[in-house]
Write an enzyme that holds these catalytic residues in place. Sequence first.
Site, PDB file in Angstrom:
ATOM      1  N   GLU A 109      75.203   7.284  16.862  1.00 25.33           N
ATOM      2  CA  GLU A 109      74.523   6.008  17.060  1.00 25.33           C
ATOM      3  C   GLU A 109      73.199   5.954  16.311  1.00 25.33           C
ATOM      4  OE1 GLU A 109      73.006   2.415  18.025  1.00 25.33           O
ATOM      5  OE2 GLU A 109      75.080   3.068  18.111  1.00 25.33           O
ATOM      6  N   TYR A 112      67.328   9.969  13.323  1.00 31.42           N
ATOM      7  CA  TYR A 112      65.957   9.643  12.945  1.00 31.42           C
ATOM      8  C   TYR A 112      65.161  10.918  12.744  1.00 31.42           C
ATOM      9  CZ  TYR A 112      61.188   7.975  13.031  1.00 31.42           C
ATOM     10  OH  TYR A 112      59.892   7.724  12.694  1.00 31.42           O
ATOM     11  N   GLY A 119      63.327  14.792   3.886  1.00 30.42           N
ATOM     12  CA  GLY A 119      63.523  15.513   2.634  1.00 30.42           C
ATOM     13  C   GLY A 119      63.368  17.010   2.776  1.00 30.42           C
ATOM     14  N   GLY A 121      65.457  18.857   5.066  1.00 32.27           N
ATOM     15  CA  GLY A 121      66.659  19.420   5.670  1.00 32.27           C
ATOM     16  C   GLY A 121      66.838  19.133   7.141  1.00 32.27           C
ATOM     17  N   GLY A 123      67.209  16.093   8.749  1.00 35.23           N
ATOM     18  CA  GLY A 123      68.284  15.120   8.957  1.00 35.23           C
ATOM     19  C   GLY A 123      69.652  15.733   8.717  1.00 35.23           C
ATOM     20  N   ASN A 150      68.764  -0.073   3.906  1.00 35.82           N
ATOM     21  CA  ASN A 150      68.310   1.318   3.984  1.00 35.82           C
ATOM     22  C   ASN A 150      68.969   2.183   2.908  1.00 35.82           C
ATOM     23  OD1 ASN A 150      67.283   3.774   4.770  1.00 35.82           O
ATOM     24  ND2 ASN A 150      67.701   3.453   6.939  1.00 35.82           N
ATOM     25  N   LYS A 151      68.611   1.943   1.670  1.00 36.55           N
ATOM     26  CA  LYS A 151      69.198   2.665   0.542  1.00 36.55           C
ATOM     27  C   LYS A 151      68.943   4.168   0.605  1.00 36.55           C
ATOM     28  CE  LYS A 151      69.769   2.658  -4.476  1.00 36.55           C
ATOM     29  NZ  LYS A 151      70.735   3.703  -4.387  1.00 36.55           N
ATOM     30  N   TYR A 157      73.616   9.812   3.103  1.00 37.19           N
ATOM     31  CA  TYR A 157      74.955   9.942   3.700  1.00 37.19           C
ATOM     32  C   TYR A 157      76.032  10.132   2.627  1.00 37.19           C
ATOM     33  CZ  TYR A 157      72.716   8.342   8.002  1.00 37.19           C
ATOM     34  OH  TYR A 157      71.896   8.223   9.093  1.00 37.19           O
TER      35      TYR A 157
END
Length: 187
Positions: A109, A112, A119, A121, A123, A150-151, A157
Amino acid sequence: CNGNGCQLLLNPKEEEEEGNAAVQLCDHDLITSTQHGLLNPCSQPGRLQGHRAHDHDLEQDGFSKNPFFHGIIAEVPEQHKTKEGHTKIGYALYFYSYSSWSGRAIYMEDLYVMPEFRGKGVGKALMSKVAQLGLAAGCHQLNFTVLNWNKPSMDFYLSQGCFDVTATMDYHCMRCEGEALKHLAQL
């Protein structure tokens, strides 16, 4: 996690060494993180405004006997805390779902990471842990949505091997809420 040799620990049972960020299943401490906006999407620039779950909702829905969601948090040792003094620097919320086509699935869901820790690691470690939990539960897919503006997140991803199902399967994400939901429930 940064140039100081900070590394992410994915096993929450491991002892933290100096400079490490731990990624672990969240506990009640995640709720206290809402005080500084970690779990408050409306406090984060560019996030959706409007209805949001309150601390009470999060506590009830995430920590009751039958939780609606699960979560993991990323936390750094005191020596790497933010200038505001926070050690909880990121989170991922997820729940299990089911696809009539492919069976068990896990839905992420929210993912963050505080801007100053992006940048590094964090996430990727959070998302990896969600994937590990899904595979351990017999899930065949990890699903989530990304806002079209949200580019940076979309690029992240895609770099992890994810793909945009709206481009390949012509799906549309639909929602019914508020008065429309109440009206629909009366039919």
